[in-house]
Write a protein that holds these residues in place. Structure first.
Motif, PDB file in Angstrom:
ATOM      1  N   ALA A   1       9.294  14.609   4.490  1.00 55.92           N
ATOM      2  CA  ALA A   1       8.414  14.852   5.646  1.00 55.92           C
ATOM      3  C   ALA A   1       7.031  14.230   5.461  1.00 55.92           C
ATOM      4  O   ALA A   1       6.475  13.638   6.395  1.00 55.92           O
ATOM      5  N   GLU A   2       6.470  14.345   4.291  1.00 52.73           N
ATOM      6  CA  GLU A   2       5.139  13.768   4.044  1.00 52.73           C
ATOM      7  C   GLU A   2       5.179  12.241   4.154  1.00 52.73           C
ATOM      8  O   GLU A   2       4.287  11.622   4.740  1.00 52.73           O
ATOM      9  N   GLN A   3       6.217  11.620   3.599  1.00 53.27           N
ATOM     10  CA  GLN A   3       6.331  10.162   3.671  1.00 53.27           C
ATOM     11  C   GLN A   3       6.490   9.689   5.109  1.00 53.27           C
ATOM     12  O   GLN A   3       5.916   8.680   5.500  1.00 53.27           O
ATOM     13  N   TRP A   4       7.292  10.417   5.915  1.00 55.68           N
ATOM     14  CA  TRP A   4       7.432  10.044   7.325  1.00 55.68           C
ATOM     15  C   TRP A   4       6.074  10.077   8.016  1.00 55.68           C
ATOM     16  O   TRP A   4       5.742   9.195   8.797  1.00 55.68           O
ATOM     17  N   SER A   5       5.275  11.121   7.729  1.00 57.59           N
ATOM     18  CA  SER A   5       3.970  11.226   8.395  1.00 57.59           C
ATOM     19  C   SER A   5       3.032  10.114   7.938  1.00 57.59           C
ATOM     20  O   SER A   5       2.207   9.635   8.732  1.00 57.59           O
ATOM     21  N   LEU A   6       3.140   9.678   6.702  1.00 57.89           N
ATOM     22  CA  LEU A   6       2.328   8.558   6.217  1.00 57.89           C
ATOM     23  C   LEU A   6       2.791   7.228   6.809  1.00 57.89           C
ATOM     24  O   LEU A   6       1.982   6.324   7.033  1.00 57.89           O
ATOM     25  N   LEU A   7       4.078   7.108   7.088  1.00 56.40           N
ATOM     26  CA  LEU A   7       4.633   5.884   7.663  1.00 56.40           C
ATOM     27  C   LEU A   7       4.327   5.761   9.157  1.00 56.40           C
ATOM     28  O   LEU A   7       4.119   4.655   9.667  1.00 56.40           O
ATOM     29  N   ALA A   8       4.275   6.880   9.860  1.00 60.07           N
ATOM     30  CA  ALA A   8       4.170   6.882  11.325  1.00 60.07           C
ATOM     31  C   ALA A   8       3.111   5.935  11.900  1.00 60.07           C
ATOM     32  O   ALA A   8       3.412   5.184  12.835  1.00 60.07           O
TER      33      ALA A   8
ATOM     34  N   PHE B   1       3.827  -3.830   7.148  1.00 57.50           N
ATOM     35  CA  PHE B   1       4.466  -3.479   5.884  1.00 57.50           C
ATOM     36  C   PHE B   1       3.558  -3.851   4.706  1.00 57.50           C
ATOM     37  O   PHE B   1       3.455  -3.093   3.741  1.00 57.50           O
ATOM     38  N   ALA B   2       2.895  -5.003   4.781  1.00 55.76           N
ATOM     39  CA  ALA B   2       1.962  -5.402   3.718  1.00 55.76           C
ATOM     40  C   ALA B   2       0.827  -4.378   3.600  1.00 55.76           C
ATOM     41  O   ALA B   2       0.439  -3.992   2.483  1.00 55.76           O
ATOM     42  N   GLU B   3       0.316  -3.922   4.730  1.00 51.69           N
ATOM     43  CA  GLU B   3      -0.729  -2.888   4.714  1.00 51.69           C
ATOM     44  C   GLU B   3      -0.197  -1.596   4.104  1.00 51.69           C
ATOM     45  O   GLU B   3      -0.871  -0.960   3.286  1.00 51.69           O
ATOM     46  N   LEU B   4       1.000  -1.204   4.519  1.00 53.70           N
ATOM     47  CA  LEU B   4       1.628  -0.002   3.979  1.00 53.70           C
ATOM     48  C   LEU B   4       1.801  -0.118   2.469  1.00 53.70           C
ATOM     49  O   LEU B   4       1.516   0.829   1.729  1.00 53.70           O
ATOM     50  N   SER B   5       2.223  -1.273   2.004  1.00 57.00           N
ATOM     51  CA  SER B   5       2.432  -1.500   0.565  1.00 57.00           C
ATOM     52  C   SER B   5       1.144  -1.319  -0.222  1.00 57.00           C
ATOM     53  O   SER B   5       1.164  -0.792  -1.339  1.00 57.00           O
ATOM     54  N   ASN B   6       0.040  -1.771   0.346  1.00 57.38           N
ATOM     55  CA  ASN B   6      -1.258  -1.641  -0.326  1.00 57.38           C
ATOM     56  C   ASN B   6      -1.792  -0.217  -0.297  1.00 57.38           C
ATOM     57  O   ASN B   6      -2.369   0.246  -1.274  1.00 57.38           O
ATOM     58  N   ARG B   7      -1.600   0.464   0.827  1.00 55.37           N
ATOM     59  CA  ARG B   7      -2.211   1.783   1.007  1.00 55.37           C
ATOM     60  C   ARG B   7      -1.306   2.942   0.600  1.00 55.37           C
ATOM     61  O   ARG B   7      -1.798   3.993   0.190  1.00 55.37           O
ATOM     62  N   GLN B   8      -0.006   2.762   0.756  1.00 60.15           N
ATOM     63  CA  GLN B   8       0.966   3.826   0.463  1.00 60.15           C
ATOM     64  C   GLN B   8       2.162   3.225  -0.290  1.00 60.15           C
ATOM     65  O   GLN B   8       3.275   3.165   0.230  1.00 60.15           O
ATOM     66  N   PRO B   9       1.962   2.775  -1.520  1.00 57.02           N
ATOM     67  CA  PRO B   9       3.039   2.062  -2.228  1.00 57.02           C
ATOM     68  C   PRO B   9       4.312   2.890  -2.424  1.00 57.02           C
ATOM     69  O   PRO B   9       5.403   2.342  -2.370  1.00 57.02           O
TER      70      PRO B   9
ATOM     71  N   VAL C   1       5.585   5.111  -0.384  1.00 56.58           N
ATOM     72  CA  VAL C   1       6.294   5.108   0.896  1.00 56.58           C
ATOM     73  C   VAL C   1       6.941   3.748   1.125  1.00 56.58           C
ATOM     74  O   VAL C   1       8.094   3.654   1.543  1.00 56.58           O
ATOM     75  N   ALA C   2       6.200   2.683   0.830  1.00 52.83           N
ATOM     76  CA  ALA C   2       6.744   1.328   0.987  1.00 52.83           C
ATOM     77  C   ALA C   2       7.963   1.134   0.091  1.00 52.83           C
ATOM     78  O   ALA C   2       8.974   0.555   0.520  1.00 52.83           O
ATOM     79  N   LEU C   3       7.904   1.627  -1.130  1.00 55.50           N
ATOM     80  CA  LEU C   3       9.042   1.516  -2.044  1.00 55.50           C
ATOM     81  C   LEU C   3      10.247   2.288  -1.510  1.00 55.50           C
ATOM     82  O   LEU C   3      11.374   1.774  -1.513  1.00 55.50           O
ATOM     83  N   ALA C   4      10.037   3.506  -1.050  1.00 51.57           N
ATOM     84  CA  ALA C   4      11.148   4.299  -0.498  1.00 51.57           C
ATOM     85  C   ALA C   4      11.775   3.590   0.699  1.00 51.57           C
ATOM     86  O   ALA C   4      12.995   3.562   0.852  1.00 51.57           O
ATOM     87  N   LEU C   5      10.942   2.981   1.533  1.00 52.49           N
ATOM     88  CA  LEU C   5      11.420   2.257   2.705  1.00 52.49           C
ATOM     89  C   LEU C   5      12.239   1.029   2.302  1.00 52.49           C
ATOM     90  O   LEU C   5      13.310   0.777   2.855  1.00 52.49           O
TER      91      LEU C   5
END
Length: 158
Positions: A30-37, A122-130, A132-136
């Protein structure tokens, strides 16, 4: 439909209840989904509307919340359907990973809603929430791997 631009509750439910062998099968907590949204953009498709064409060069990854999509290509004589993709699955993983042209055309067989993750986001996500990016990436890789071992679905990797 979801109540706000970043309400992923219907998508989360679709991945949790995905029955297709190539479904995403609830890859995030749930936390990762909210960070990805905030990195995802909702896409509404009408029946018959094209999502992307064979040969296009984008690297967008799409999560299917609702509806169904036809994956097909056109040979010299006819249009050949490769697969139907439904809620809880994803599309675009081939181009996402390989940075190559799309291998097929995807068109809505029934109206639906998808969520798009662009390569830039995705590049932004990788930098800010690695994490979450890895799980994705692992979830998309699992879908790609499941499609690769199923000869009927292998060609549906877009």
């Amino acid at each position: 439909m979801s109540s706000s631009p970043h309400d992923l509750s219907a998508l989360i439910q679709a991945t949790a209840s995905a029955v297709a062998v190539d479904g995403v099968q609830n890859p995030l907590n749930a936390e990762q989904w909210s960070l990805l949204a905030p990195y995802l953009v909702p896409v509404a498709l009408a029946a018959g509307e094209q999502l992307f064409a064979e040969g296009s060069l984008d690297r967008n990854l799409y999560f299917v919340e609702s509806g169904s999509l036809s994956v097909h290509y056109q040979d010299a004589k006819e249009r050949i359907r490769l697969a139907i993709v439904g809620p809880g699955s994803l599309l675009g993983e081939g181009a996402f990973f390989a940075n190559r042209p799309r291998r097929a055309t995807v068109q809505a067989a029934a109206a639906g809603r998808l969520w798009c993750l662009t390569a830039l986001r995705f590049a932004e996500l990788s930098n800010r929430q690695p994490a979450v990016a890895l799980a994705l990436v692992l979830a998309a890789g699992q879908v790609l791997a499941r499609r690769a071992v199923d000869s009927r679905r292998r060609v549906a990797s877009t």
